[in-house]
Design an enzyme around this catalytic site. Structure first.
Site, short mmCIF file in Angstrom:
data_model
loop_
_atom_site.label_atom_id
_atom_site.label_comp_id
_atom_site.label_asym_id
_atom_site.label_seq_id
_atom_site.Cartn_x
_atom_site.Cartn_y
_atom_site.Cartn_z
N LYS A 29 1.68 4.62 -1.10
CA LYS A 29 1.02 5.66 -1.83
C LYS A 29 1.51 7.02 -0.84
O LYS A 29 1.70 6.92 0.37
CB LYS A 29 -0.36 5.46 -1.80
CG LYS A 29 -1.13 5.29 -0.18
CD LYS A 29 -2.43 5.19 -0.63
CE LYS A 29 -3.35 4.62 0.79
NZ LYS A 29 -4.77 4.43 0.78
N THR A 39 -7.88 2.63 -2.05
CA THR A 39 -7.21 3.59 -2.87
C THR A 39 -6.85 2.57 -4.00
O THR A 39 -5.99 1.74 -4.02
CB THR A 39 -6.10 4.27 -2.39
OG1 THR A 39 -6.32 4.98 -1.21
CG2 THR A 39 -5.91 5.46 -3.40
N ASP A 68 0.76 -1.14 0.02
CA ASP A 68 0.01 -0.04 -0.10
C ASP A 68 0.84 1.45 0.22
O ASP A 68 0.61 2.19 0.79
CB ASP A 68 -1.05 0.06 1.36
CG ASP A 68 -2.02 0.83 0.95
OD1 ASP A 68 -2.49 1.33 -0.29
OD2 ASP A 68 -2.82 1.13 2.02
N ASP A 71 1.85 2.50 7.95
CA ASP A 71 0.65 1.75 7.38
C ASP A 71 0.91 0.56 7.03
O ASP A 71 0.88 0.18 5.65
CB ASP A 71 -0.59 2.28 6.68
CG ASP A 71 -1.87 1.63 6.73
OD1 ASP A 71 -1.95 0.60 7.22
OD2 ASP A 71 -2.65 2.36 6.24
N ASN A 118 0.66 7.30 2.86
CA ASN A 118 1.37 6.41 3.74
C ASN A 118 2.87 6.80 3.86
O ASN A 118 3.44 6.12 4.27
CB ASN A 118 1.18 4.95 3.38
CG ASN A 118 -0.44 4.43 3.55
OD1 ASN A 118 -1.05 4.87 4.36
ND2 ASN A 118 -0.66 3.39 2.86
#
Ligand code: ADE
Length: 318
Positions: free
Chosen positions: A159, A204, A157, A175, A162
């Site tokens: 992005k 997302t 994840d 995260d 994060n």
């Protein structure tokens, strides 16, 4: 007692560490060791609060997870993975997990506080970033991803939301709630789980790799894809596969449908195009193509002082 659908007992939701060699064994902490202040962020199962250690005065980001909510929604396994993945990490570019503790209602993770919040906010306000600044943040993010992979974890994840920024404007990735632990000790390793997770994908959509959309096995290369999306976003202000709905985003990703702005420097165009390669085996940074070192060696990163970047002065974001 409760039993899960497959007939076995429900895993117990516990954060006990009984092993003195475990990094979290020492200096056990409890809820009342900290004062709690403002909310830094909220997720579906958790709230991140400012916490101040009463003894040292040091501030932390304390992630509080609601036990009943986690058990009811079958997220126990993911909370365990998040804790296990975080506790493996020891790198300036990744939030450190100091202690975990619990009370009747909640589990608590005591994390590094990243005082300047999300890279996402800076991209919204200030992008396009200039080339130097983009290269600096890309290099820090890459070193953090390298560490995550070296410790046997895929983040899954990556992005701008994060990627947090500390008081000196260096990055700290956070995260690990979607992470996968990939080494031999992972008893729960199952591509059936991954396929199920891919089918039930929520969140997302913009940074998801084509292999995840095909329910192919997801490997470290998925983080390289997301890394390419983040470089594109810093240089342009928007993610490459933006669309009004998740469905349309997925269509664009499957069709590799994005445009490279003319004003991107040539080396940026080249590295982004190599990272946004549909076949994970052909993607820059894949095991087959020389791993992370091949990314560091790309001309986009010419001149980066890899050894000293986290102790250097961050370029101004204006
Ligand atoms: N929001 C979520 N996690 C955080 C952290 N570690 N530091 C600052 N803000 C946050």
């Amino acid at each position: 007692s409760t039993h899960s659908a497959h007939g076995g007992p429900e895993p117990t939701l516990s954060t006990e560490v009984d092993d003195p060699s475990h990094p979290l064994y020492h200096h056990r902490r409890i809820v009342t060791d900290f004062d709690y202040g403002d909310i830094l962020g909220e997720g579906s199962y958790s709230t991140v609060l400012i916490g101040r250690d009463k003894r040292s005065g040091k501030q932390y980001a304390i992630k509080r997870l609601d036990k009943a909510h986690i058990v009811k929604n079958n997220k126990v396994k993911y909370v365990m993975i998040e804790r296990d993945a975080l506790s493996r990490m020891n790198h300036p570019g990744i939030v450190k997990l100091y202690w975990t503790y619990k009370d009747n209602r909640s589990l608590y993770f005591v994390l590094d506080m990243a005082r300047n919040g999300e890279l996402y906010t800076y991209i919204r306000r200030l992008a396009p970033f200039d080339f130097e600044t983009t290269r600096f943040y890309a290099a820090e993010i890459l070193l953090a991803i390298e560490h995550i992979h070296e410790r046997g974890v895929i983040h899954r994840d990556i992005k701008p939301e994060n990627i947090l920024l500390d008081d000196a404007m260096h990055i700290k990735i956070t995260d690990f709630g979607s992470a996968k632990i990939i080494d031999e000790t992972d008893a729960d390793d199952s591509s059936a789980d991954d396929a199920a997770a891919a089918r039930s994908f929520v969140g997302t959509a913009e940074y998801v790799s084509p292999e995840l959309l095909k329910s192919d096995p997801v490997s470290k290369e998925a983080d390289m894809w997301a890394f390419g999306c983040v470089i594109y976003q810093m240089l342009s202000g928007k993610s490459p596969f933006k669309a009004p709905t998740d469905y349309l985003i997925f269509q664009k990703i499957k069709n590799l449908e994005y445009t490279m702005p003319d004003d991107f420097p040539q080396t940026a165009k080249d590295i982004i195009q190599r990272l946004l390669t549909a076949d994970p085996q052909q993607r820059l940074g894949s095991q087959a193509l020389g791993g992370i070192q091949a990314i560091k060696d790309h001309p986009f990163f010419d001149g980066v002082d890899w050894e000293n970047i986290f102790t250097s002065t961050a370029p101004p974001l204006k």
